[in-house]
Design a protein around this motif. Structure first.
Motif, PDB file in Angstrom:
ATOM      1  N   GLU A 437      26.704  37.062  -8.957  1.00 53.48           N
ATOM      2  CA  GLU A 437      26.068  38.323  -9.363  1.00 53.48           C
ATOM      3  C   GLU A 437      27.055  39.214 -10.108  1.00 53.48           C
ATOM      4  N   GLN A 439      29.516  38.190 -11.776  1.00 51.89           N
ATOM      5  CA  GLN A 439      29.709  37.601 -13.096  1.00 51.89           C
ATOM      6  C   GLN A 439      28.579  38.033 -14.036  1.00 51.89           C
ATOM      7  N   ALA A 440      27.378  38.095 -13.473  1.00 55.33           N
ATOM      8  CA  ALA A 440      26.245  38.545 -14.292  1.00 55.33           C
ATOM      9  C   ALA A 440      26.422  40.011 -14.674  1.00 55.33           C
ATOM     10  N   GLN A 443      28.023  41.457 -17.764  1.00 55.07           N
ATOM     11  CA  GLN A 443      27.216  41.650 -18.976  1.00 55.07           C
ATOM     12  C   GLN A 443      26.408  42.932 -18.907  1.00 55.07           C
TER      13      GLN A 443
ATOM     14  N   LEU B 702      22.578  34.221 -18.078  1.00 56.30           N
ATOM     15  CA  LEU B 702      23.317  34.890 -16.999  1.00 56.30           C
ATOM     16  C   LEU B 702      23.426  33.972 -15.788  1.00 56.30           C
ATOM     17  N   PRO B 703      24.564  33.999 -15.119  1.00 58.28           N
ATOM     18  CA  PRO B 703      24.729  33.097 -13.975  1.00 58.28           C
ATOM     19  C   PRO B 703      23.767  33.409 -12.828  1.00 58.28           C
ATOM     20  N   ALA B 704      23.382  34.647 -12.672  1.00 52.94           N
ATOM     21  CA  ALA B 704      22.511  34.979 -11.545  1.00 52.94           C
ATOM     22  C   ALA B 704      21.062  35.136 -11.997  1.00 52.94           C
TER      23      ALA B 704
END
Lengths: 516, 857
Positions: A437, A439-440, A443, B702-704
């Motif tokens: 999360e 990491q998200a 952005q 996005l990773p999540a």
């Protein structure tokens, strides 16, 4: 009775009557005239009447012209063959009584001025009656206080219909005095019990009034202070209960416990919990008695649980309270709304305290970190700026949890092993997961959030980041900060020329909206 | 070193010792009196100054000097009287003895001439000439005809002067001596003598004059002769001369051409005209460059100065990251007498001035034309001013407008022609409003366009500020238009273009204006939040401002002074404003669209947006289970607004057509019928689902992704399960849902996070500091001031040492002198004592001898 027009005329007339009554006992029947004005429709006249009554009975009390002792019924005395003086005194005492009753009714008058004057007059009576008791002392040096009268006053304050907050704020001045405070606590306890027993559905106004009164009572922290008494006594005796702070505390505790025992409206719960840690818990004789209330509030869920945390923390921390599954419940409190509620700063301050212990197991801390970062996916920027350092602090404190952001030996997984539905942090499998999360959030559209989330890309620094200044951060502050930030070069410009409000074709606005 | 330097600082004023120089010049023959200073290494081309020292000589010189100065002082130490030579220039070393003599003599003369008392007028003083009393000379009683013409050269003949000034005593004497020799017997009188003299001089004069005239005549004659010869020599010259006198010679056309070609300014080589492809290519390159800059800003690479790292870390680096990267001193300059600090401004101003001169005529013409009743001149003036404007893109855009205006509404044309052609830039918002109000859209645009062209910054110095203000006023006007009951969105639509152009001209002031309106809106919201805990959706104006901000400034930047606050503002709109009506839904969806437009290039993640879409979907869901999702703040799971978008009428559902939402909904448009409201509800839902789809596309990387989209997926599944929507919407939901799940599967490979490996910190290498030696023999490696300071310190040290040494030697010398004095005195005393003893002994001897004699006698 002859009266001129207007309040001036009323004042003059009442003044004449008053002087007549005070001058000779023969004119005593004029008291009825004065008392009659108390029921008047005109508030100006009522004011004058209240003043007149105040002066009249204050003078009589000081002169000792009221009957002392157990009051016999009026008819029996008047019919009997006692002396004229006694008859007069008993009769006058009855008038005094009815005057007090009318004043007590005036506490619910529509005009605030009348209410305030009635209250101050009654309190003056309380003072004088305390100085010249109307009951015979049982023994020498016995503590005497006009309980009946005072209780009536408090009852008038705790109205069932009207919001008495203004009157109560005036009454707050009297609470400076030890004896008034003590007897207020006693009276309030009684009244709350009586009202709650009498009515099946207690009106909200009563609870609000009661809370206002109760929260106005503040005990001194230490005993050594010279006590101030509203009712003047010749000398204080150590045998009196009023003198001791311990007794005060007992009364205080009784009052609050009695109050909180009842089903309170939710708004009131919040109010009580907000002042709990600061002005209630430290003054209780046995703070641990509050545990029932706090656990009940904690189990309620939502913002009330968040608020109950503070009180619980004090009990756990200072009074050796053993609270099983405390962390599990804390974990359960974490839901998306915590970033939007008003008490966010307080909650995270406490959560930071609870999780600051280095003796917590790694799985627990990891579960918290994972849960918070999962919730951060729905948080506004001002909350993110606070919660991201919070998570990083958790990882710093517990090096065992660093696998969440740095797990070089881990295998690629099909899905996130973390189970957000699981209530038990021990079984949430947070340690097997990673903080994708965050990491998200790298952005994220806001540059500061993005930078805060990018901290996990590097090895975490050793020293913690203090989140105290971030707790109270609001979006408006962020906005101002962004506006004030200076651009070093000239402002970059859009190079695609504008073609109208919804000009560009690949614009989402242009796709979904029309001008007409 | 410096052995010859003596204590000159103590004893000034003494003449340079002549002996020293002579001693130095003399070659020393005795090798034992020479001390050779050995050089460590010979350097070619360097003159060794102190290679050979002569200690004996220099010591002698020092002693000599001390005897002249110090010893003198010492000897006169107890004397209170001093002998001062007051003769003129005695102590001045700058005058030569001859000069001194002259001056002294002059002074002496002057003193003699001075009156004893200035009040004594009758005191006669004797005037002299060459020592001769003038009174004596006057006795000659001469009458001299002093014709000034005679004296051409300013010098008088010897005789004359002698006669006039009586001086020349010597001469007179000489003459008399001579004459005495000639005719002793008849001594001529003085008068005769003078007359003779005069006659002589007159004759001389006459002779000279005649001579001169003769020479003049000769030259003239020569000139004449030369002219005659000249005519013979060249025939043409007199002719041309004559012509010159009459008229100018007519230049030949060919000659003229040749001359012109010769003197014509050579055109500098210019770039050749570009072909269309090249132009396109250039444009593309420009765009590419801009795009590259945009990407760089998006990634936030040049964020702040921290990223600007010095490449090389020296061992002397203080580790404070100090780099002098920009000289931010302001340049001071003057423009038309006013001091202007900023370079840019002054450049602008001077530009404006220089161009002003060029464009004075056209603007004048403009003014004239405006007074001209002929209406069609606006075309000319406009094209002219457009040239001034110098913006190529204004022309094509303006042209169609004009064409439209000219062709289309003939009836209105007359009215429009009455519009003045020049507009003063409005000084206040009310002024602009009064200019624009009551006019049609085209007219309003024309007015704004004309204001812009008439006040182009190249035309006058103050125009820049005026246009900057115009931007703010236009923005306010747009806001006013948007808040009115029936917003004139068409005008706003067109005004945006003007705003864009103005913004391109003045980015800084435009950004400030936008910031100002945004701050206003946020302040309003903040106040409301603090007072009531919630805030209603703001009016259409704020939304339009946000939209305009997104169009004027790049939205993809990592940080931008305007768009970042705008993003925060939108986030606030989505999180703080509860949805209370259909209008709020439309506004919210518009904000969502803008939000996604803002991040369409940078693909950034917006949590609030997902929450909001979730809420919208929720209030459109009929039978809620509430599984798998949680609503957040502005939305509530239950309450009177929790079913705002629910459409229960099946007929309306059937008749619904998917259309764009009208922005008028956002400005308080009321639904006429229930059907219309229901249709709008369905449209809102459709927009919402479309936005969800867009989000899914945007955030698929996005990773999540899965966790972000899970609540939306759950709600969409519920929607589908209900099957109450029109088929088109149903289809949209279906495709969105499948996309969500597909994308989810794609990105579900979860790789555990790994920190970036931090580079090992390199050991600090203490490399020696290498400095280029630019000049030998100088102290290196510091600034000029530092060098100067070091030089002075060095000099001071040297001087100090020298002074101390000199004082020591002075003391030694004095001690020596005192010793010798003492010795001398002692010797003298001894001598005297001896003498005394001698005399006494002699006396005694004599006395004894006498006594003996007596005895003998």
């Amino acid at each position: 009775m002859e009266r001129g027009p207007g309040p001036d005329g009323a004042r003059r007339a009442l003044g004449c009557l008053l002087e007549a009554v005070l001058a000779s006992r023969g004119e005593a029947n004029a008291v009825f005239d004065i008392l009659a004005v108390l029921q008047s429709e005109d508030s100006a006249e009522v004011l004058e009447a209240v003043r007149a009554c105040g002066r009249l009975f204050a003078a009589l009390l000081e002169r000792g012209e009221l009957f002392v002792g157990r009051l016999p019924s009026e008819d029996s005395v008047l019919a009997g063959s006692q002396g004229a003086t006694r008859k007069y005194k008993v009769w006058m005492r009855h008038r005094y009584h009815s005057c007090c009753n009318s004043l007590r009714e005036l506490l619910a008058h529509s005009s605030l001025e009348v209410k305030e004057l009635a209250l101050s007059t009654l309190m003056r009576f309380v003072q004088l009656e305390g100085g010249h008791p109307l009951e015979k002392p049982k023994w020498d040096g016995c503590y005497l206080f006009p309980h009946q009268l005072f209780k009536a006053v408090v009852e008038g304050l705790l109205s069932l219909e009207d919001d008495c907050s203004l009157l109560l704020s005036q009454f707050r001045e009297y609470l400076e005095h030890d004896d008034i405070r003590y007897h207020t606590m006693q009276a309030a306890t009684d009244i709350v019990v009586r009202v709650a027993n009498r009515y099946p559905e207690v009106p909200l106004t009563f609870w609000n009034n009661a809370f206002t009164l109760l929260s106005a009572v503040s005990l001194p922290r230490q005993e050594g202070r010279t006590s101030s008494f509203y009712v003047k006594h010749a000398k204080l005796s150590q045998t009196w209960k009023v003198v001791h702070l311990k007794e005060h505390r007992k009364a205080f505790q009784l009052m609050w416990l009695g109050f909180l025992k009842h089903e309170l409206p939710l708004g009131l719960y919040k109010k009580v919990l907000v002042i709990m840690h600061d002005s209630i818990l430290p003054h209780l004789a046995q703070p641990s008695l509050m545990i029932d209330f706090l656990t009940r509030a904690y189990d309620m869920g939502g913002a009330i649980s968040l608020l109950a945390l503070n009180g619980l923390f004090i009990l756990i921390h200072q009074h050796n309270l053993e609270y099983p599954d405390f962390y599990r419940k804390l974990y359960g409190l974490l839901d998306p709304s915590i970033f939007h509620v008003k008490y966010r700063a307080r909650f995270f301050h406490l959560a930071d305290l609870f999780l600051s212990s280095s003796h917590l197991p790694a799985y627990l801390v990891a579960a918290f970190a994972k849960r918070l970062s999962r919730l951060a996916l729905t948080a506004p920027p001002e909350a993110l700026l606070m919660v991201l350092p919070f998570i990083c602090n958790l990882l710093r404190r517990h090096p065992a949890c660093r696998v969440l952001v740095h797990h070089p030996l881990g295998h690629e997984l099909d899905s996130d092993p973390y189970d957000p539905e699981e209530g038990n942090p021990a079984e949430s499998r947070a340690l097997e997961s990673s903080l994708w999360e965050l990491q998200a959030l790298q952005q994220h559209y806001h540059p500061e959030v993005s930078q805060a989330a990018s901290v996990i890309n590097q090895a975490l620094s050793v020293s913690e980041v203090s989140i105290a200044p971030l707790l109270e951060l609001t979006a408006f502050e962020i906005f101002e900060r962004n506006l004030k930030k200076k651009c070093q070069e000239s402002v970059p410009l859009q190079f695609i020329p504008a073609q109208g409000l919804l000009g560009l074709q690949d614009d989402l606005c242009a796709q979904h909206f029309t001008l007409s | 070193m410096g052995k010859a330097r003596l204590a000159a600082f103590r004893r000034k004023g003494s003449g340079a010792p002549a002996g020293a120089q002579s001693g130095r010049a003399r070659p020393n023959p005795n090798p034992f009196e020479v001390k050779v200073n050995r050089q460590k290494f010979p350097v070619l081309g360097r003159k060794a100054r102190h290679a050979v020292g002569q200690p004996g000589v220099s010591r002698a010189r020092a002693v000599q000097k001390r005897t002249q100065t110090l010893l003198k002082e010492y000897k006169e130490r107890d004397k209170s009287n001093i002998f001062t030579d007051k003769r003129f220039g005695e102590y001045s070393s700058s005058m030569s003895p001859e000069e001194k003599m002259m001056k002294r003599f002059a002074l002496e003369q002057q003193r003699q001439h001075e009156k004893k008392s200035i009040y004594n007028l009758n005191e006669d003083e004797e005037l002299t000439h060459y020592g001769q009393s003038l009174a004596d000379i006057e006795k000659h009683n001469d009458i001299v005809d002093s014709d000034s013409d005679a004296e051409e050269r300013g010098t008088l003949s010897a005789e004359l002067t002698a006669a006039h000034f009586g001086g020349g005593g010597g001469l007179l004497h000489k003459k008399t001596l001579q004459q005495q020799g000639e005719d002793e017997e008849k001594p001529r009188s003085r008068k005769e003598l003078i007359e003779e003299l005069i006659a002589k001089s007159k004759q001389e004069k006459r002779e000279r004059q005649a001579q001169r005239e003769g020479a003049l005549e000769l030259t003239e004659k020569l000139d004449q002769d030369w002219k005659e010869i000249q005519t013979l020599l060249a025939h043409k010259t007199p002719k041309s001369e004559n012509r010159d006198q009459k008229e100018k010679p007519k230049p030949d056309a060919y000659d003229m051409m040749v001359r012109e070609l010769g003197f014509e300014m050579k055109a500098p080589p210019s770039n050749r005209m570009k072909t269309e492809e090249e132009l396109a290519k250039e444009e593309q390159e420009r765009l590419q460059k801009l795009e590259a800059a945009r990407l760089r800003r998006m990634r936030g690479e040049d964020m702040g100065s921290d990223s600007r790292k010095p490449k090389h870390l020296s061992a002397d680096d203080l580790n404070d990251n100090f780099v002098l990267d920009k000289d931010d001193r302001r340049l001071l300059s003057y423009t038309d007498g006013k001091m202007s600090v900023e370079e840019e401004q002054s450049r602008e101003a001077s530009d404006g001035e220089s161009e002003e001169d060029h464009h004075e005529d056209p603007s004048d013409e403009n003014v004239e034309e405006s007074s001209d009743p002929d209406g069609h001149s606006d075309l000319d003036s406009d094209t002219e001013t457009e040239e001034d404007c110098g913006r190529p893109d204004t022309e094509p855009r303006l042209a169609p407008q004009k064409r439209l205006a000219n062709n289309g509404h003939k009836a209105r044309e007359a009215a429009r022609n009455e519009l003045p052609y020049t507009f003063a830039a409005p000084e206040s918002y009310e002024e602009l409003k009064s200019l624009l109000s009551g006019k049609t859209m085209e007219e309003q645009l024309l007015v704004v366009e004309r204001i812009k062209t008439c006040n182009h910054p190249s035309l006058a110095a103050g125009n820049k500020a005026k246009l900057e203000k115009l931007f703010g006023f236009l923005l306010e006007y747009v806001g006013d238009l948007a808040t009115s009951d029936t917003p004139d969105l068409g005008v706003i639509d067109k005004l945006v273009v003007q705003l864009y152009n103005l913004c391109q001209m003045f980015p800084d002031s435009a950004s400030n204006s936008i910031k100002f309106v945004l701050r206003d809106a946020m302040h309003e919201m903040e106040g409301s939040v603090e007072a009531r805990g919630r805030v209603a959706f703001p009016g259409l104006d704020v939304l339009i401002y946000l939209k305009i901000a997104g169009m004027l400034f790049p939205t993809s930047d990592f940080w931008h002074p305007v768009t970042t606050p705008a993003l925060v503002c939108m986030s606030q709109l989505l999180t703080k404003c509860p949805i209370l009506s259909l209008h709020d839904v439309v506004k919210g969806l518009f904000v969502c669209c803008m939000f996604l437009d803002y991040v369409s290039l940078s693909r950034r993640f917006i949590p609030e947006l997902v929450n909001f879409l979730l809420g919208i979907l929720y209030i459109a869901t009929p039978n809620k289970h509430g599984q798998g999702y949680t609503l957040v703040h502005p939305f509530r799971a239950s309450g009177k607004n929790s079913e705002l978008l629910l459409v229960s009428d099946e007929e309306d559902t059937a008749t619904w057509q998917r259309t764009g939402l009208s922005l008028r909904w956002a400005s308080g448009l009321k639904a006429q019928t229930k059907t219309e409201a229901n249709h709008t509800r369905l449209s809102c839902l459709a927009v919402c689902v479309a936005l969800v789809k867009h989000c899914a596309l945007l955030y698929s990387s996005l990773p999540a992704f899965h966790d972000i989209m899970r609540p939306l997926r759950a709600l969409l599944t519920e929607h589908l399960a209900n099957r109450t929507h029109p088929p088109e919407l149903q289809e949209l939901c279906q495709s969105t849902l499948s996309m969500l799940t597909d994308m989810g599967k794609q990105s579900q490979r979860c790789r555990p996070l790994v920190c970036e490996k931090s580079k090992p910190v390199p050991l600090r290498l203490f490399t020696p500091r290498l400095v280029k030696v630019l000049e030998f023999g100088r102290k290196q490696g510091s600034s000029k001031e530092e060098q100067e300071r070091k030089r002075l310190i060095h000099k001071h040290k040297r001087e100090f040492k020298g002074a101390v040494r000199e004082i020591r030697r002075d003391n030694q010398f004095l001690a020596r002198m005192q010793l010798s004095e003492t010795l001398e005195r002692d010797a003298e005393r001894k001598r005297k004592v001896k003498q005394l003893f001698n005399s006494l002994a002699t006396q005694e001897g004599e006395w004894k001898a006498l006594k003996r004699k007596k005895f003998k006698k």
